[in-house]
Design a protein around this motif. Structure first.
Motif, mmCIF file in Angstrom:
data_model
loop_
_atom_site.group_PDB
_atom_site.id
_atom_site.type_symbol
_atom_site.label_atom_id
_atom_site.label_comp_id
_atom_site.label_asym_id
_atom_site.label_seq_id
_atom_site.Cartn_x
_atom_site.Cartn_y
_atom_site.Cartn_z
ATOM 1 N N LEU A 99 29.887 6.971 16.719
ATOM 2 C CA LEU A 99 30.078 6.385 18.051
ATOM 3 C C LEU A 99 29.040 6.920 19.038
ATOM 4 C CD1 LEU A 99 33.975 6.205 18.328
ATOM 5 C CD2 LEU A 99 32.356 4.399 17.697
ATOM 6 N N GLN A 100 28.687 8.198 18.928
ATOM 7 C CA GLN A 100 27.627 8.742 19.778
ATOM 8 C C GLN A 100 26.293 8.082 19.449
ATOM 9 O OE1 GLN A 100 27.793 13.003 19.181
ATOM 10 N NE2 GLN A 100 28.831 13.287 21.148
ATOM 11 N N TRP A 101 26.027 7.908 18.172
ATOM 12 C CA TRP A 101 24.784 7.276 17.752
ATOM 13 C C TRP A 101 24.719 5.844 18.271
ATOM 14 C CZ3 TRP A 101 22.957 3.207 14.896
ATOM 15 C CH2 TRP A 101 21.623 3.282 14.482
ATOM 16 N N LEU A 102 25.828 5.123 18.182
ATOM 17 C CA LEU A 102 25.877 3.743 18.683
ATOM 18 C C LEU A 102 25.696 3.684 20.195
ATOM 19 C CD1 LEU A 102 28.704 2.177 16.512
ATOM 20 C CD2 LEU A 102 26.286 1.544 16.523
ATOM 21 N N VAL A 133 38.010 3.712 22.268
ATOM 22 C CA VAL A 133 39.258 4.418 21.929
ATOM 23 C C VAL A 133 39.984 3.694 20.802
ATOM 24 C CG1 VAL A 133 41.508 5.130 22.809
ATOM 25 C CG2 VAL A 133 39.473 5.433 24.225
ATOM 26 N N GLN A 134 40.104 2.386 20.940
ATOM 27 C CA GLN A 134 40.777 1.598 19.913
ATOM 28 C C GLN A 134 39.967 1.598 18.611
ATOM 29 O OE1 GLN A 134 41.408 -2.525 20.898
ATOM 30 N NE2 GLN A 134 43.262 -2.626 19.653
ATOM 31 N N LEU A 135 38.658 1.519 18.734
ATOM 32 C CA LEU A 135 37.800 1.547 17.557
ATOM 33 C C LEU A 135 37.966 2.874 16.815
ATOM 34 C CD1 LEU A 135 35.658 0.241 15.779
ATOM 35 C CD2 LEU A 135 33.923 1.125 17.355
ATOM 36 N N GLN A 136 38.031 3.956 17.547
ATOM 37 C CA GLN A 136 38.217 5.264 16.917
ATOM 38 C C GLN A 136 39.538 5.306 16.148
ATOM 39 O OE1 GLN A 136 37.718 8.562 19.571
ATOM 40 N NE2 GLN A 136 37.768 10.040 17.926
ATOM 41 N N ARG A 137 40.579 4.743 16.715
ATOM 42 C CA ARG A 137 41.877 4.686 16.024
ATOM 43 C C ARG A 137 41.775 3.858 14.747
ATOM 44 N NH1 ARG A 137 45.003 2.723 20.708
ATOM 45 N NH2 ARG A 137 44.432 4.299 22.190
ATOM 46 N N LYS A 138 41.105 2.711 14.833
ATOM 47 C CA LYS A 138 40.966 1.850 13.654
ATOM 48 C C LYS A 138 40.179 2.548 12.555
ATOM 49 C CE LYS A 138 41.508 -2.684 15.655
ATOM 50 N NZ LYS A 138 41.249 -4.065 15.356
ATOM 51 N N LEU A 139 39.096 3.209 12.941
ATOM 52 C CA LEU A 139 38.273 3.900 11.949
ATOM 53 C C LEU A 139 39.041 5.053 11.306
ATOM 54 C CD1 LEU A 139 34.881 3.882 13.867
ATOM 55 C CD2 LEU A 139 35.464 2.531 11.836
ATOM 56 N N THR A 140 39.856 5.733 12.086
ATOM 57 C CA THR A 140 40.691 6.807 11.551
ATOM 58 C C THR A 140 41.706 6.232 10.567
ATOM 59 O OG1 THR A 140 40.426 8.118 13.556
ATOM 60 C CG2 THR A 140 42.280 8.682 12.145
ATOM 61 N N ALA A 141 42.312 5.102 10.936
ATOM 62 C CA ALA A 141 43.295 4.464 10.066
ATOM 63 C C ALA A 141 42.681 3.998 8.749
ATOM 64 C CB ALA A 141 43.943 3.280 10.793
ATOM 65 N N VAL A 142 41.411 3.598 8.789
ATOM 66 C CA VAL A 142 40.724 3.160 7.580
ATOM 67 C C VAL A 142 40.432 4.353 6.670
ATOM 68 C CG1 VAL A 142 38.559 2.130 6.737
ATOM 69 C CG2 VAL A 142 39.743 1.120 8.662
ATOM 70 N N GLY A 143 40.352 5.547 7.248
ATOM 71 C CA GLY A 143 40.157 6.736 6.429
ATOM 72 C C GLY A 143 38.904 7.543 6.704
ATOM 73 N N PHE A 144 38.177 7.209 7.769
ATOM 74 C CA PHE A 144 36.989 7.984 8.097
ATOM 75 C C PHE A 144 37.386 9.293 8.773
ATOM 76 C CE2 PHE A 144 35.200 3.633 8.025
ATOM 77 C CZ PHE A 144 34.226 3.833 7.063
ATOM 78 N N GLU A 145 36.585 10.309 8.555
ATOM 79 C CA GLU A 145 36.814 11.627 9.157
ATOM 80 C C GLU A 145 36.487 11.600 10.642
ATOM 81 O OE1 GLU A 145 37.125 14.807 7.295
ATOM 82 O OE2 GLU A 145 37.484 13.725 5.422
ATOM 83 N N ARG A 146 37.196 12.404 11.411
ATOM 84 C CA ARG A 146 37.019 12.442 12.870
ATOM 85 C C ARG A 146 35.572 12.750 13.266
ATOM 86 N NH1 ARG A 146 41.384 15.063 16.497
ATOM 87 N NH2 ARG A 146 42.105 12.981 16.160
ATOM 88 N N GLU A 147 34.955 13.731 12.618
ATOM 89 C CA GLU A 147 33.578 14.115 12.956
ATOM 90 C C GLU A 147 32.599 12.987 12.633
ATOM 91 O OE1 GLU A 147 30.482 16.440 14.423
ATOM 92 O OE2 GLU A 147 32.642 16.603 14.690
ATOM 93 N N GLU A 148 32.827 12.328 11.511
ATOM 94 C CA GLU A 148 31.979 11.206 11.103
ATOM 95 C C GLU A 148 32.078 10.066 12.123
ATOM 96 O OE1 GLU A 148 31.286 9.080 6.789
ATOM 97 O OE2 GLU A 148 33.316 9.638 7.338
ATOM 98 N N ILE A 149 33.278 9.804 12.601
ATOM 99 C CA ILE A 149 33.502 8.767 13.616
ATOM 100 C C ILE A 149 32.821 9.152 14.921
ATOM 101 C CG2 ILE A 149 35.250 7.620 15.037
ATOM 102 C CD1 ILE A 149 37.171 7.986 12.597
ATOM 103 N N ARG A 150 32.978 10.401 15.326
ATOM 104 C CA ARG A 150 32.382 10.873 16.578
ATOM 105 C C ARG A 150 30.861 10.724 16.527
ATOM 106 N NH1 ARG A 150 29.617 14.729 18.324
ATOM 107 N NH2 ARG A 150 29.724 15.997 16.460
ATOM 108 N N GLU A 151 30.248 11.159 15.429
ATOM 109 C CA GLU A 151 28.796 11.048 15.290
ATOM 110 C C GLU A 151 28.347 9.593 15.339
ATOM 111 O OE1 GLU A 151 27.576 12.944 11.681
ATOM 112 O OE2 GLU A 151 28.086 14.947 12.395
#
Length: 150
Positions: free
Chosen positions: A42-45, A22-40
Protein backbone atom coordinates in the motif's frame (compact mmCIF):
# COMPACT_ATOMS: atom_id res chain seq x y z
CA UNK A 1 4.81 -7.27 -1.46
CA UNK A 2 4.87 -8.33 -5.11
CA UNK A 3 2.29 -11.04 -4.45
CA UNK A 4 -0.07 -8.36 -3.15
CA UNK A 5 0.53 -6.21 -6.24
CA UNK A 6 -0.17 -9.12 -8.58
CA UNK A 7 -3.33 -9.93 -6.61
CA UNK A 8 -4.53 -6.33 -6.97
CA UNK A 9 -3.82 -6.36 -10.69
CA UNK A 10 -5.72 -9.60 -11.17
CA UNK A 11 -8.63 -8.63 -8.90
CA UNK A 12 -9.22 -4.96 -9.72
CA UNK A 13 -9.09 -4.06 -13.38
CA UNK A 14 -8.36 -0.39 -12.58
CA UNK A 15 -6.92 1.38 -9.52
CA UNK A 16 -10.14 3.31 -8.97
CA UNK A 17 -11.98 -0.04 -8.71
CA UNK A 18 -10.05 -0.76 -5.50
CA UNK A 19 -11.83 -0.07 -2.23
CA UNK A 20 -10.52 2.62 0.10
CA UNK A 21 -7.20 1.75 1.79
CA UNK A 22 -8.75 0.66 5.12
CA UNK A 23 -11.23 -1.66 3.45
CA UNK A 24 -8.60 -2.89 1.01
CA UNK A 25 -6.29 -3.74 3.90
CA UNK A 26 -9.08 -5.79 5.51
CA UNK A 27 -9.76 -7.63 2.25
CA UNK A 28 -6.09 -8.40 1.71
CA UNK A 29 -5.80 -9.67 5.29
CA UNK A 30 -8.86 -11.87 4.77
CA UNK A 31 -7.31 -13.31 1.61
CA UNK A 32 -4.28 -14.32 3.67
CA UNK A 33 -1.58 -11.73 3.05
CA UNK A 34 0.71 -10.78 5.93
CA UNK A 35 0.24 -7.37 7.57
CA UNK A 36 3.79 -6.20 6.72
CA UNK A 37 3.43 -7.33 3.11
CA UNK A 38 0.15 -5.39 2.82
CA UNK A 39 1.66 -2.29 4.43
CA UNK A 40 4.63 -2.32 2.04
CA UNK A 41 2.40 -2.80 -1.00
CA UNK A 42 0.00 0.00 0.00
CA UNK A 43 2.91 2.37 0.67
CA UNK A 44 4.44 1.45 -2.67
CA UNK A 45 1.11 2.07 -4.42
CA UNK A 46 0.77 5.46 -2.70
CA UNK A 47 4.21 6.34 -4.05
CA UNK A 48 3.13 5.13 -7.48
CA UNK A 49 0.17 7.48 -7.39
CA UNK A 50 2.39 10.44 -6.47
CA UNK A 51 4.99 9.56 -9.13
CA UNK A 52 2.32 9.13 -11.80
CA UNK A 53 0.79 12.52 -10.98
CA UNK A 54 4.15 14.26 -11.12
CA UNK A 55 4.90 13.05 -14.65
CA UNK A 56 1.34 13.16 -16.03
CA UNK A 57 1.95 16.56 -17.62
CA UNK A 58 5.08 15.41 -19.46
CA UNK A 59 4.49 14.74 -23.14
CA UNK A 60 8.00 14.15 -24.43
CA UNK A 61 8.06 12.39 -27.77
CA UNK A 62 11.46 10.89 -27.06
CA UNK A 63 14.33 11.32 -24.69
CA UNK A 64 17.72 9.96 -23.81
CA UNK A 65 18.01 8.51 -20.32
CA UNK A 66 21.37 8.48 -18.58
CA UNK A 67 21.39 6.35 -15.43
CA UNK A 68 23.12 7.41 -12.24
CA UNK A 69 25.58 5.11 -10.53
CA UNK A 70 23.00 4.40 -7.79
CA UNK A 71 20.39 3.49 -10.41
CA UNK A 72 22.83 1.21 -12.23
CA UNK A 73 23.69 -0.62 -9.01
CA UNK A 74 20.14 -0.81 -7.68
CA UNK A 75 18.45 -1.85 -10.92
CA UNK A 76 21.06 -4.20 -12.30
CA UNK A 77 21.87 -4.75 -15.95
CA UNK A 78 18.97 -7.11 -16.71
CA UNK A 79 16.40 -4.59 -15.49
CA UNK A 80 18.02 -1.69 -17.32
CA UNK A 81 18.12 -3.75 -20.51
CA UNK A 82 14.44 -4.61 -20.14
CA UNK A 83 13.47 -0.97 -19.58
CA UNK A 84 15.53 0.00 -22.65
CA UNK A 85 13.85 -2.72 -24.69
CA UNK A 86 10.37 -1.45 -23.73
CA UNK A 87 11.34 2.15 -24.45
CA UNK A 88 12.94 1.36 -27.82
CA UNK A 89 9.88 -0.71 -28.79
CA UNK A 90 7.79 2.41 -28.23
CA UNK A 91 5.58 0.91 -25.54
CA UNK A 92 7.11 2.67 -22.56
CA UNK A 93 7.00 6.44 -23.13
CA UNK A 94 9.58 8.56 -21.28
CA UNK A 95 7.08 9.72 -18.65
CA UNK A 96 6.05 6.16 -17.77
CA UNK A 97 9.68 5.05 -17.88
CA UNK A 98 10.43 7.60 -15.16
CA UNK A 99 7.57 6.26 -13.06
CA UNK A 100 8.91 2.72 -13.50
CA UNK A 101 12.37 3.89 -12.43
CA UNK A 102 10.98 5.78 -9.44
CA UNK A 103 9.05 2.74 -8.21
CA UNK A 104 11.94 0.34 -8.88
CA UNK A 105 14.27 2.57 -6.87
CA UNK A 106 11.72 2.50 -4.02
CA UNK A 107 12.22 -1.26 -3.62
CA UNK A 108 14.58 -2.18 -0.81
CA UNK A 109 17.69 -4.13 -1.63
CA UNK A 110 19.09 -4.58 -5.05
CA UNK A 111 19.72 -5.31 -7.75
CA UNK A 112 16.03 -5.47 -8.63
CA UNK A 113 15.06 -8.92 -9.87
CA UNK A 114 13.84 -8.86 -13.49
CA UNK A 115 10.59 -10.64 -12.56
CA UNK A 116 9.93 -7.99 -9.89
CA UNK A 117 10.64 -5.24 -12.42
CA UNK A 118 8.10 -6.77 -14.79
CA UNK A 119 5.49 -6.54 -12.03
CA UNK A 120 6.47 -2.91 -11.47
CA UNK A 121 6.00 -2.19 -15.19
CA UNK A 122 2.65 -3.93 -15.16
CA UNK A 123 1.50 -1.92 -12.13
CA UNK A 124 2.61 1.35 -13.78
CA UNK A 125 0.49 0.53 -16.83
CA UNK A 126 -2.37 -0.49 -14.51
CA UNK A 127 -2.16 2.74 -12.53
CA UNK A 128 -2.22 4.82 -15.71
CA UNK A 129 -5.33 3.02 -16.93
CA UNK A 130 -3.48 1.60 -19.93
CA UNK A 131 -3.52 -2.01 -21.01
CA UNK A 132 -0.23 -3.02 -22.62
CA UNK A 133 -0.62 -4.71 -25.99
CA UNK A 134 -0.58 -8.50 -26.22
CA UNK A 135 3.10 -8.74 -27.14
CA UNK A 136 4.14 -6.73 -24.11
CA UNK A 137 1.85 -8.75 -21.84
CA UNK A 138 3.59 -11.83 -23.23
CA UNK A 139 6.98 -10.31 -22.28
CA UNK A 140 5.68 -9.50 -18.79
CA UNK A 141 4.07 -12.85 -18.04
CA UNK A 142 5.54 -15.70 -20.08
CA UNK A 143 8.89 -17.13 -19.10
CA UNK A 144 11.32 -17.34 -22.07
CA UNK A 145 11.61 -21.12 -21.74
CA UNK A 146 7.79 -21.46 -22.00
CA UNK A 147 7.50 -19.52 -25.26
CA UNK A 148 6.57 -21.34 -28.44
CA UNK A 149 8.85 -20.66 -31.36
CA UNK A 150 7.05 -20.48 -34.69
Amino acid sequence: MFDVLVYLYETYWRPDACPDPVQLQRKLTAVGFEREEIREALQWLAGLSVAAESVAAQTQASSLRVYTRDELEHLGQASIDFISFLASAGVLPPALREVVLDRAMAIAGGPVDLEDLKIIVLMVFWSSGEEPDALILDELFVAPEDRLIH
